[in-house]
Design an enzyme around this catalytic site. Structure first.
Site, short mmCIF file in Angstrom:
data_model
loop_
_atom_site.label_atom_id
_atom_site.label_comp_id
_atom_site.label_asym_id
_atom_site.label_seq_id
_atom_site.Cartn_x
_atom_site.Cartn_y
_atom_site.Cartn_z
CE LYS A 162 46.77 36.81 45.32
NZ LYS A 162 45.36 36.23 45.77
N GLY A 201 39.16 29.54 46.73
CA GLY A 201 37.37 29.59 46.39
C GLY A 201 36.87 28.33 47.21
N GLY A 250 41.15 30.45 50.33
CA GLY A 250 40.79 29.11 51.17
C GLY A 250 39.87 29.21 52.43
CG ASN A 276 37.34 38.00 45.88
OD1 ASN A 276 38.01 38.32 45.03
ND2 ASN A 276 35.99 38.16 46.26
CB THR A 277 35.32 32.86 47.57
OG1 THR A 277 36.23 33.24 46.27
CG2 THR A 277 34.08 32.27 46.96
#
Lengths: 66, 257
Positions: free
Chosen positions: B100, B161, B188, B209-210
């Site tokens: 990535k 994030g 996002g 992720n976040t």
């Protein structure tokens, strides 16, 4: 001899190989990558690659990230 | 949804949800959330091994590379040279040829440096990496990256994030129409509906992720994301109705008293 190990000055036995260094540090070779003076050392060369005084060694692994 | 597998360069993916491993409380929570999410692509970062703490654990003891596809990132790199260095180190671990690719151009927004990302994509693709670059929602850059050898393109929904969701669905739509590689929305998204929107647009996968790790209950959010990806994909394949300004009755007029 002196090595820079992951950015920290360290005193290590003269003539140690990459394999020897990983054993000393109790690091499983399968989970890391090793770079000496900005050059990657291939896993198959760990036994043969002898470290020299003043070498800068980076040992990296995977951590949590996105 | 038979024969609706995502395939990138011959690699078959079980799930269209891709997840990160950052910001969790501990490795146990990371492992549990990922298992519940049903994801099979798991992103990781490359960092110095903690050589002075003998008790430090390895992430891969919790995320089995036999079970998951490990997708190393070049997060934190601000130059092409650094990104190449991290990518090559990542591959040398022997776990994955996927990368990535992130080359950050601005500290505050974490928006990518398009020029450096393009050059790094070209070099890494030639070296045999399966390059998945993170880019802005820029249709022209998406095409340039495909020409440079990107295996898929990963436009952001919003800053990393931020949890803002897809800010420019029209650009994402244009990227989907023009770029003939899989499109993975990366970064996002904030909650399940954001993921569903990305999938309904026709994106091939969503990487987040976040949104899970930062939720009050990450395990429940992981499950929500799993369903959101499936629901969004099904809705996309089913084909939504046209939007209309006025009502159309669902019940017949015929037979009324």
């Amino acid at each position: 001899m002196k090595l820079k190990l992951n950015g920290t000055d360290s005193e290590i036995t003269d003539g140690i190989t990459v394999t020897g260094l990983l054993e000393t540090l109790k690091i499983e070779p399968g989970r890391v990558a090793v770079e000496v003076n900005l050059h990657i050392v291939k896993k198959c060369d760990y036994d043969a690659h002898t470290l020299k005084d003043g070498d800068s060694v980076e040992i990296v692994n995977f951590v949590g990230g996105g | 949804m038979l024969n609706d597998k995502l395939i990138i360069r011959g690699i078959e993916f079980r799930s269209r949800l891709w997840v990160g491993t950052g910001k969790y409380k501990d490795f146990e929570e990371t492992a549990k959330a990922i298992e519940v999410s049903g994801a099979d692509v798991v992103t990781v970062a490359v960092r110095r091994t903690n050589i002075f703490d003998k008790k430090s654990e390895n992430l891969l003891d919790y995320i089995d590379p036999e079970k998951y596809k490990i997708l190393p990132n070049t997060a934190g790199c601000y130059t092409m040279e650094d990104a190449l260095r991290y990518a090559r180190l990542a591959r040398e671990t022997g776990v994955s040829d996927l990368i990535k690719l992130e080359v950050i151009g601005d500290e505050k927004t974490l928006f990518p440096d398009a020029c450096a990302t393009l050059k790094a994509t070209e070099i890494l693709a030639k070296e045999g990496f399966i390059v998945l670059p993170y880019i802005n929602d820029d249709p022209v850059m998406a095409l340039r990256l495909v020409d440079a050898g990107a295996a898929a393109v990963m436009p952001l929904a919003a800053p990393i994030g931020s949890g803002l969701g897809i800010r420019n669905p029209y650009n994402i739509k244009i990227i989907l129409e023009q770029a003939k590689v899989p499109i993975v929305v990366d970064a996002g998204v904030g909650t399940a509906s954001d993921v569903a929107v990305a999938m309904e647009l026709g994106c091939d996968a969503v990487l987040l992720n976040t949104a899970i790790a930062g939720a009050k209950d990450p395990i429940s959010m992981a499950e929500a994301m799993k369903h959101a990806v499936i629901a969004g994909r099904l809705a996309y394949r089913a084909g939504r109705i046209q939007r209309k300004l006025y009502a159309t009755a669902s019940s017949p007029i015929e037979g009324m008293l």
